[in-house]
Structures are given as structure tokens and as C-alpha cells.
Design an enzyme around this catalytic site. Structure first.
Site, PDB file in Angstrom:
ATOM      1  N   TYR A 101      26.735  38.251  49.587  1.00  0.00           N
ATOM      2  CA  TYR A 101      27.073  37.459  50.775  1.00  0.00           C
ATOM      3  C   TYR A 101      26.770  38.198  52.063  1.00  0.00           C
ATOM      4  O   TYR A 101      26.290  37.627  53.032  1.00  0.00           O
ATOM      5  CB  TYR A 101      28.533  37.020  50.723  1.00  0.00           C
ATOM      6  CG  TYR A 101      28.696  35.728  49.966  1.00  0.00           C
ATOM      7  CD1 TYR A 101      28.271  34.533  50.534  1.00  0.00           C
ATOM      8  CD2 TYR A 101      29.237  35.703  48.687  1.00  0.00           C
ATOM      9  CE1 TYR A 101      28.377  33.343  49.840  1.00  0.00           C
ATOM     10  CE2 TYR A 101      29.354  34.520  47.989  1.00  0.00           C
ATOM     11  CZ  TYR A 101      28.928  33.334  48.575  1.00  0.00           C
ATOM     12  OH  TYR A 101      29.028  32.170  47.895  1.00  0.00           O
ATOM     13  N   GLU A 198      36.127  43.145  20.651  1.00  0.00           N
ATOM     14  CA  GLU A 198      35.120  42.467  21.466  1.00  0.00           C
ATOM     15  C   GLU A 198      35.731  41.538  22.500  1.00  0.00           C
ATOM     16  O   GLU A 198      35.330  41.527  23.660  1.00  0.00           O
ATOM     17  CB  GLU A 198      34.152  41.684  20.552  1.00  0.00           C
ATOM     18  CG  GLU A 198      33.039  40.987  21.318  1.00  0.00           C
ATOM     19  CD  GLU A 198      32.134  40.159  20.412  1.00  0.00           C
ATOM     20  OE1 GLU A 198      32.089  40.424  19.201  1.00  0.00           O
ATOM     21  OE2 GLU A 198      31.454  39.254  20.930  1.00  0.00           O
ATOM     22  N   ASP A 250      32.573  40.864  16.471  1.00  0.00           N
ATOM     23  CA  ASP A 250      32.257  39.785  15.535  1.00  0.00           C
ATOM     24  C   ASP A 250      31.148  40.207  14.583  1.00  0.00           C
ATOM     25  O   ASP A 250      30.298  41.025  14.935  1.00  0.00           O
ATOM     26  CB  ASP A 250      31.791  38.536  16.297  1.00  0.00           C
ATOM     27  CG  ASP A 250      32.924  37.924  17.110  1.00  0.00           C
ATOM     28  OD1 ASP A 250      34.090  38.252  16.806  1.00  0.00           O
ATOM     29  OD2 ASP A 250      32.633  37.143  18.039  1.00  0.00           O
TER      30      ASP A 250
END
Lengths: 368, 667
Positions: A101, A198, A250
Site C-alpha cells: 500500500y 500441519e 497429511d
């Protein structure tokens, strides 16, 4: 108002040197300036056997306003460098979004108006380039990202002047890992080991089950792709506080990739591996073989996508993947084409993950 | 055909109760064509378009036969909006038609002076008859014809209708006109006025109008030697004559023996009926490239005796035809073809006339309630391209000699890509997608033009959207195929099939043209790129300057000036890269070197002097010897070192080890 912080002064000096070199080329040598930025990406990432991590190679990219395509890039780098200098001179700090910005503008005239940044990724790249050009990580010049890493357990931090005890008694919440790491200091660690998972959903489940109290562990997560503060915290706990680190993700190539961020680093941050990577971390699960060993019902398994399979085939060839155990795991995946999330254990009961699977795995690895 | 030949056939069926009678009728040609008007392209939406086409083509043929520079006036106006009647008038300065032949020439189908072996626009003797028949069929108005043939020298006036059931003209009025009644000003000419019924919805009407405009514009491209005037309810436009040169008129030729079949051979023999001529004589007199010797050979090879021509059986004749098919003859001559030619097509391409429709605003009249209306208005716009090129090939397609002509026009006023197709000088407007020219344009790679697809995309007009790179360029491609047997894809004669090696020859033409214009196109693209890049510098330099001047102490005006000069020089060098270097030699003398070394600048409180090596590199770059700007690897080229020994290059090289001289400002 120049900054009084010594380390900040150094960054400002480096930025000014870049400006000076560019001006010398333009005004004195009368030649197009070139910013030589170390190249980031797969073709400039090198596996270091001695460090046991991914490191950056010696290729560089010359960014010079000599070609049409690079005029905007060159300008963006200088504008970002100047914005960093302003930030430090004002003794402020900012997120990467804040920097985007702060430097927003348009270029061109009425007819050919275009945005200075095509999007925030553009400005993130420029910040990365400043890190590479100055050799200083952005946290050192007060540019951070939004915190998303979480930590729970018997550890006490000092952030600025405030002491934060992460051993929150209520089991109901975790502490966000601050991203302004210059201001963070670990002052006390009572845990026996550190367990990184995770996702935050899994972390919440484990915390709620009383795992922390039972096994005297610190629970951490990067909520997916871990930010640098989380990785650095893991490294500090392992190397400075000598706590064993285990990682659970996973059972799919993506999750495996995330687990490896902690252990060997990544291509996109290969230039900063020395500060971010914990080579002694152990990736314990979830193994592809666990899908079958723990009888995850078929409804809870997912079919592998083409992308998953390509990734797995890629991984199989990598030098850090030549361990027999891992090759075997990848073969299991490629044979069955099935993947599975840690959350799938909830099918066996809400406490199964924290009370059966994890303790078994940790025992196998000799952590508890 | 007044008595209809009726044959009754009683089918030998087993059940007599269901006996069917089949009547066999003979139909008049006129009746057949009116019933099957679509065969000749006369469908409801296209009737006016086809009428314009047929009239213009007849007129151009008529002028070209006698090598007269054509002047054609065409008018198409609404006569009666309620009953959908239109008046179409066409006048030319061609050879006219002798007065005794006018009624059949206008009304009787399959009657034509064009049944000869040479290239003409019209071939079948159907077009004008179609107009007459439709006018008769749908309206009460007769067709009005004025004709002044170059043989007769007087002007005749006719009012005609067609007896559709017999294919015969009905002459309602016939007189010789003189003085004030005379319509034809020149020595000869032909004028037709027909009233046609065409019921068109507003959309098809606009579509029809734009097709006619397009047809006339394209006709003018390949006939720049013709004056064409076109008048409509939307105004009048004139296509000027841009050259006095006309193409060589096509000559009538004998058929080529490779194209012989039983019918042509029998027809040839018939022509010599009762003349006691031998077959050998007939062959050599009726076919081109057939010497008397050759004819003898052929008859010998066919194992038939050389006897009087009318004594041959069909079996013997077909043997002759077979032998001819397998005998090598000289390639057919192309005298019967009339290509446009490089000079004329180039004239057409360099001043391309197109009809544009604009809206003219008619303001509301004060005091009345009439609102403001927009009236369409047609005008002519001339497109001038920045370059053109032409190529042609002669080949044999369908056993007929065929000439392929190709032209391209690039840049200038041309706004975007367009493909023009002509067959025997007739523009083909429909069915572009299935035309062989379309395939040719897609298949000849654009890099023959010396530019990449990427470059074509970068410099394309932003409004143009196409997947094919070539269609992004301001390019007009013209293909003209001339032959007495054009391999049309359909009966509508709107697209050409990829017959035999036609495509190969067309591609070779287009490739040649791409190569011809490549240098120029590349130059243009470079200029365009340079302009774009300068703009980019103009936009970005201020941002760089402000970033630097906020960070360090520096004279920002001087920095901006230095950067701008450098950028301009850089763009110029890039532009010249590969081209001839125009900039004067810039020798580095030792004095110059020392002077330049002293040109120090103060940056952030530090006085910095230039590198000796860099001065040499800059000088080399100015000469165009180094195109790439500074990179870490840049070296002074060897050739430069040899050539400019006197330029104290050695000193320059020595200076390399000293590096950048820095002097503290306080000293």
C-alpha cells in the site's frame, strides 16, 4: 529522521549504496545500471550434503532498465528500496501488505495508464529482491507478514517488554507466533519435545485432548505453509534449547512437502535456509503406509490427482529422498494412488489421533 | 418448346389397380433456370447482389474484348417501397450487341458469345437472362435495353420480356433512337434498365447493401483502369480511373490434347464434316501443341489406320484419346488467360477504393414536428498502404493452364487484416472459411516475414482479436486465380477448392511476398517498439529519480537528464542493431579520454570520476559495435581493438586495473 538502531542503520547504508551505484552508472559512467539479484528458483537451488538442507546456488539475474520488460522491474526495486529506507528512518514496522500500500501508484499518462504493481505478489517479489540485494532478511528491516503460526505448551516468550506464557491452562486456545522475530525472545522451555503438525484444526484437537500435559510437549503449527517466524522458532527450540522436533503432516505429496519445509527448506526461500531449516527434525507421519496400517476406511481416503502423482514422481528423484524408507512410502502412494488427511483419524473417534496414533508413532521413534 | 413431348409409361406391375403413369416432360431452359434459380446464385436475399454482379461483369467483359477503357455507370434505387420494387440500371461503353441479336442475348438462356476457350468473367449465358426472367416473373414492367454496337454505329431501343415457358424473347417495342432520345454517348455501348422485385427485411437489406458495396470496391481493386459510378438512394460514388493500362485481352485458343475426351474429339471431327480431311489433319488443326508429325505418331500408336475422319468407330476414337492422355505435350500456352498483371494490381493495391457508409444527420426543421433523423450516406475512401508486393506462378490445374497471382499491401491507411479472393477477376465474397486461400494464409508461417508471432501480437492493433498472428497485422492479401476451369468448391462459385497443386503454388507466392516485405515490416516494427520503449522510459524515469533523490544527496535534475539521454541513446542503438550504422565514427583519442576522465560528478557527497574502460565501451557502443548495454560479461570486441590502435586503446585497457577513481569531496 535517521534511525538510531544500529542494525537498521546498516540496512539503510546498504540501500544508499545501491542508489549510489545506480547514479554513478547513469551520471558518471553513462551506462545502463544493472542490479545483480541472486536467482531464486528450482534451477538455482542446490542440495548441500554437509548442511543437510537446500541452499542457493551462485546464479544471478541482472535487472537493468536496458530491456523493455525490465524497466518496470528495475523501477519497482528502487522504489521499494526507498520505501524500506523510509520505514526504517521513521522507526516503524510494516507487514508486506503495508509495504504494498505504501508504494501504490499509477504510471503513464491519461492514454496509457497502468498500475505500478500488478498485485501484491509483485511487491512481495520486490521485497524479496531487497533482501537478496542487501543480504538482510526482511524481518531485520521491520517488514513482516501477518502471523499465522501457533504455539501451545510449557514455553515462555518475551515479546518486546511483555512476558507470554504459552502454557495456557484452559486448553482452549493457542498463542500466535509473532512475526516480528527481532522482538521475540524465548526465555524458558520446560517441555521434553516439540511436535509440529500441519494444520491448526489438528493442533486444536490434540491440545484439547490434554496431550500437552500428558506428554509434556510443545505443540506448534504453521497453519499450512509455515511462515518464517514459525520455522525459526522450531529451529531455535531444536538447536538452542536442544529439544527433539517431530513433524506430522497429511499423507499426501503436498503435506509431505510442508513437512519438508521444516527439515530441508524450500526452493523459494533457499537463500535463507541457514536461519530457517531444522535438519534434525524428524518427519514421523502421516506415512502412506499408515493409511492401511491404521485401517483408515475407504470413504475417508482421497483419490490422488495428476498433480499429486507428478509431485511424487519428482520427489522420488531428489537426492534428499534416497532413504529406503521414504522410497518405499512413495511407492506405496504411487501404487495405490490414494492420499489421506490427518483428520481422517477422527473417523475412528475424536480422541483416536491424540491418544492412539500419535503416542504409538512417538514411541516407535523413541521420543517418549 | 410449344409441344411438350409427353411419353406415357405403363409400368409392368403385377397389380393393375395401382398402375402409375409417369409423364416425361421436356422443360424449357428458361423454365429450368427460373425454377432452380439458386443454381445461378439468385436466391431471395441475393437477387439484387447477383443482378449487380452479372451486369458489371458483362460490362467489363464487353469492354475488355475490344480493349476499350471501361466506364460503367450502375444505379440501384428503390422504386416502390410498398411492393418491394427496385430499379437497377447499368450502362457501359463496351462493344454493344448488334440489334438483331439483342432480344436473344437478353432473354434466351444458354445463348452467348462466350462459348470459347478463353478466360472471361461470364461463361454460361445465364446472368442477364436471369434478370430478364425475374423481371418478367415478378413485375409487369418490361426490361429496357439500349444498345449501340461498334459494327452498326446506331443506337437501338428495346422493351423486352421473356417467355419463360419457351425460352424465347417477347419484343414489346423496338426502335432506333437518335438525338434527344439517345442514351449512349460514345461510339458503342449497352444500357439495361430492369425492375426487380426483392422483398428484404431491414437486416438483409443492409447486409445486401454492404455486400454490393464490398463487391464494387473489390472489383475496382482489380480493375483500376475502369471508371465505375454507383448511384443509390444513399448517394453517388465514383471510382476514378487510376491507370490507362489494361491487361492483355485473352485470346481464343485451341484445346490442349491433354484435356481431350471423346466428346471434344468428335466435336472436332464434326467441324470438318464433308471436307475429306484425314484424322491426322483434324488433330493438328483442332488442338494446340499438336504438330502433324505428332498426330501421325499418335494415330500409329493407337493402332488404327489413317483413313477419312468420319470413318472411325467410337472404339477407335477412344483409343486415340487414351494415347493422348499418356503422351507428353508441350505445356499449354496461356494466351487465353488474362491475368491482372503486376502493374495493374499494384495500382489497385496502392489506391484501394472502398465505399464507406456514414450517417448524415438531418436536423429537425423548426416549426414542424419532424424529429431529427440520421440518413445513411455513402462515400468513397482511398486507402494508401505503406508498401505493396506482387508475385505470380503459372501451373497446370485440372489439365488447364492456371495462373496464380498474389499481392500484399501493408501498413499506411490499412487498419487491419483482410483477405481478398478473385477468380478470373471476379471478387469472391462468400464462403471465405472454406476457400483454399484461407488455408494458404493460415499455413504460411508469419516468420517468413521476419517477425515472430510474439512480435506480431505485441504490435497489433489492440482492437483486433485473433488467434492467428498474421490477422493481427495491418495487411491486405490478394489472391487471383485465372483459368478456364476454376476448381470451384460449390455450384455457387464462391470458394475455390484446393485442387491438385494449386495450394502449393499459392503458398509459394505468399512466401515470396512475405520475404519481399520482411525488411520493411521489421523496420516498422522496430520503430513502433522504439516509440513504445521511449514512452516507458518517460513514465518510469521520474519514479527512479525520486526514489534515488529521496535516499541520497544528489542533483535530481541532472540525474533525470542523464538517465533520459542514456535511454534515448540506448533506444537508438537498439534500433540500429543489425541495420547500417549511420552515426559518425567516434574515435577515442588519448586527449578525449583524459577530458572525459575529468568529467566528475558529485554523488551523495562523494566526487566520482568515470572509468577509462567504460569510456571506451561507450564509444564502441556509439558506433553500433556493441549493441547490448553493460553487463558483467561485456568485453571490448576484438575488431575494435585492431582497428582503432591509434585510439590509445592500450591505455584504456591498462586503465582497467585501476578501477573507479574516487576522490573525497572534502579533499
Amino acid at each position: 529522521m535517521p534511525t538510531t538502531d544500529k542494525r537498521h542503520q546498516e540496512v539503510v547504508k546498504k540501500i544508499r549504496q545501491i542508489m549510489k551505484d545506480v547514479s554513478t552508472d547513469l551520471m558518471v559512467q553513462k551506462t545502463m545500471p544493472v542490479l545483480n539479484v541472486p536467482k531464486v528458483g528450482s534451477d538455482n537451488t542446490v542440495w548441500s550434503d554437509s548442511k543437510r538442507m537446500l541452499t542457493i546456488g551462485d546464479k544471478t539475474v541482472g535487472i537493468s532498465p536496458d530491456s523493455t520488460k525490465k524497466i518496470p522491474t528495475f523501477t519497482q526495486y528502487l522504489v521499494m528500496a526507498n520505501a524500506v529506507r523510509r520505514l526504517l528512518d521513521e522507526e516503524m514496522e510494516s507487514t508486506i501488505r503495508g509495504m504494498y500500500y505504501a508504494t501504490l501508484s499509477t504510471v503513464g499518462d491519461e492514454k496509457n495508464k497502468q498500475k505500478f504493481w500488478a498485485g501484491q505478489e509483485n511487491s512481495d517479489d520486490a521485497i524479496k529482491a531487497i533482501e537478496l540485494l542487501t543480504g538482510v532478511p526482511r524481518e531485520e528491516f521491520s517488514v513482516t507478514s501477518k502471523p499465522k503460526g501457533m504455539i501451545s505448551g510449557p514455553i515462555t516468550l518475551r515479546v518486546g517488554g511483555d512476558v507470554i506464557d504459552c502454557n495456557l491452562g484452559s486448553r482452549a486456545t493457542s498463542q500466535l507466533i509473532p512475526t516480528n522475530i527481532r522482538d521475540v525472545e524465548i526465555i524458558k522451555v520446560k517441555a521434553d519435545f516439540v511436535m509440529v503438525v500441519e494444520k491448526d484444526t489438528v493442533l486444536n484437537n490434540i491440545r484439547k485432548s490434554g496431550f500437552i500435559q500428558k506428554y509434556n510437549a510443545i505443540l506448534m503449527t504453521g497453519s499450512g505453509e509455515p511462515d518464517r517466524a514459525t520455522r525459526m522458532m522450531v529451529k531455535a527450540l531444536n538447536e538452542e534449547w536442544k529439544k527433539p522436533v517431530v513433524v506430522f503432516a497429511d499423507a499426501d505429496p503436498w503435506g509431505l512437502g510442508i513437512a519438508l519445509r521444516y527439515k530441508i527448506g524450500s526452493e523459494s526461500l533457499s537463500y535463507d535456509s541457514d536461519r530457517l531449516v531444522t535438519p534434525d527434525a524428524k518427519v514421523l507421519g502421516m506415512m502412506f503406509s499408515d493409511i492401511y496400517k491404521y485401517n483408515i476406511p475407504e470413504v475417508a481416503r482421497l483419490a490422488a490427482t495428476d498433480e499429486d502423482i507428478n509431485r511424487a514422481n519428482d520427489m522420488k528423484k531428489k537426492p534428499w529422498f534416497q532413504d529406503k524408507q521414504w522410497q518405499k512410502e512413495l511407492n506405496i502412494f504411487l501404487q495405490n494412488n490414494e492420499k489421506c488427511e490427518l483428520d481422517a483419524f477422527f473417523k475412528h473417534g475424536f480422541k483416536y489421533l491424540a491418544e492412539v496414533y500419535l503416542p504409538e508413532k512417538l514411541r516407535e521413534a523413541g521420543v517418549i | 418448346m410449344t409441344q411438350k413431348a409427353t411419353v406415357e409409361v405403363a409400368a409392368a406391375q403385377q397389380k393393375p389397380a395401382t398402375k402409375v403413369k409417369v409423364r416425361y416432360d421436356k422443360k424449357a431452359e428458361s423454365e429450368f433456370f427460373v425454377d432452380n434459380s439458386a443454381l445461378a446464385g439468385f436466391t431471395t436475399e441475393r437477387i439484387l447482389y447477383m443482378a449487380v454482379r452479372e451486369l458489371i461483369e458483362n460490362s467489363l467483359d464487353s469492354c475488355e474484348t475490344s480493349h476499350v477503357l471501361p466506364k460503367i455507370s450502375l444505379s440501384l434505387k428503390m422504386l416502390d417501397q410498398e411492393n418491394d420494387l427496385w430499379t437497377i440500371t447499368c450502362e457501359d461503353n463496351g462493344i454493344g450487341v448488334p440489334s438483331d441479336k439483342v432480344p436473344v442475348a437478353v432473354c434466351s438462356f444458354l445463348t452467348s458469345g462466350k462459348y470459347v476457350e478463353k478466360q472471361q468473367r461470364g461463361l454460361f449465358g445465364v446472368g442477364l437472362k436471369m434478370i430478364a426472367a425475374f423481371s418478367t416473373k415478378d413485375t409487369i414492367h418490361p426490361l429496357k435495353v439500349w444498345s449501340k454496337s461498334h459494327e452498326e454505329g446506331f443506337e437501338s431501343y428495346f422493351e423486352l420480356r421473356t417467355d419463360i415457358s419457351t425460352n424465347k424473347p417477347i419484343v414489346l417495342a423496338k426502335k432506333t433512337v437518335k438525338g434527344e432520345e439517345s442514351m449512349i454517348a460514345g461510339d458503342s455501348g449497352f444500357r439495361v434498365e430492369a425492375i426487380l422485385h426483392a422483398k428484404l427485411s431491414p437486416i438483409t437489406r443492409n447486409n445486401m447493401k454492404s455486400k454490393i458495396n464490398e463487391y464494387i470496391s473489390q472489383t475496382s481493386v482489380v480493375n483500376p483502369y475502369a471508371i465505375i459510378e454507383y448511384e443509390t438512394d444513399e448517394g453517388k460514388v465514383t471510382f476514378d480511373r487510376r491507370t490507362e493500362v489494361m491487361p492483355q485481352p485473352a485470346k481464343e485458343v485451341l484445346p490442349h490434347p491433354a484435356d481431350m475426351d471423346l466428346q471434344t474429339l468428335k466435336k472436332a471431327i464434326m467441324n470438318f464434316m464433308n471436307q475429306k480431311t484425314t484424322l491426322q489433319g483434324i488433330l493438328s488443326a483442332s488442338f494446340q501443341k499438336m504438330s502433324s508429325e505428332k498426330a501421325k505418331d499418335i494415330i500409329a500408336k493407337a493402332c488404327v489406320e489413317n483413313k477419312l475422319a468420319d470413318k472411325y468407330s467410337e472404339n477407335e476414337l477412344i483409343e486415340i484419346v487414351k494415347i493422348c492422355k499418356h503422351t507428353a505435350f508441350q505445356q499449354a500456352n496461356t494466351d487465353h488467360l488474362s491475368p491482372i498483371g503486376e502493374e495493374i494490381l499494384t495500382t489497385g493495391m496502392t489506391s484501394e477504393y472502398t465505399i464507406v457508409t456514414t450517417k448524415e444527420v438531418v436536423p429537425s426543421v423548426e416549426g414542424t414536428s419532424a424529429p431529427e433523423v440520421q440518413r445513411p450516406q455513402i462515400t468513397v475512401k482511398v486507402l494508401k498502404p505503406s508498401l505493396t508486393a506482387y508475385a505470380s506462378r503459372t501451373c497446370v490445374i485440372n489439365n488447364r493452364p492456371t495462373i496464380v497471382e498474389c499481392g500484399i499491401a501493408y501498413g499506411g491507411d490499412i487498419p487491419s487484416f483482410k483477405l481478398y479472393r478473385f477468380a478470373n477477376k471476379i471478387p469472391l465474397l462468400y464462403d471465405e472459411g472454406s476457400d483454399v486461400a484461407r488455408e494458404v494464409v493460415s499455413e504460411v508461417p508469419i516468420n517468413r516475414m521476419g517477425i515472430t508471432k510474439q512480435e506480431a501480437k505485441e504490435f497489433a492493433n489492440v482492437e483486433v482479436k485473433s488467434d492467428r498472428a498474421v490477422e493481427l497485422l495491418p495487411l491486405h492479401v490478394f489472391f487471383h486465380i485465372c483459368s478456364t476451369k476454376i476448381p470451384y468448391k460449390t455450384a455457387g462459385k464462391e470458394s475455390i477448392a484446393s485442387e491438385g497443386e494449386l495450394k502449393k503454388y499459392m503458398k509459394s507466392c505468399l512466401s515470396e511476398l512475405y520475404r519481399k516485405v520482411s525488411a520493411q515490416i521489421r523496420r516498422e516494427l522496430r520503430m513502433k517498439e522504439a516509440a513504445g520503449r521511449l514512452n516507458l522510459y518517460k513514465f518510469y524515469i521520474p519514479l527512479v529519480v525520486s526514489a534515488i533523490s529521496e535516499s541520497i544527496k544528489i542533483d535530481s535534475a541532472k540525474l533525470e537528464q542523464a538517465f533520459t539521454e542514456l535511454a534515448e541513446r540506448h533506444v537508438k542503438i537498439e534500433q540500429q542493431a543489425g541495420a547500417q550504422v549511420v552515426e559518425k565514427e567516434d574515435k577515442i583519442t588519448s586527449e578525449r579520454l583524459e577530458e572525459e576522465v575529468e568529467e566528475a560528478v558529485e554523488i551523495d557527497g562523494e566526487v566520482i570520476k568515470p572509468d577509462r574502460e567504460q569510456i571506451a565501451i561507450n564509444a564502441a557502443r556509439k558506433k553500433g559495435k556493441l549493441s547490448k548495454p553493460k553487463s558483467m560479461k561485456e568485453k571490448i570486441p576484438e575488431t575494435l581493438q585492431k582497428k582503432d590502435k591509434q585510439a590509445t586503446l592500450d591505455a584504456v585497457i591498462e586503465g582497467k586495473s585501476k578501477g573507479r577513481k574516487k576522490v573525497n569531496a572534502d579533499d
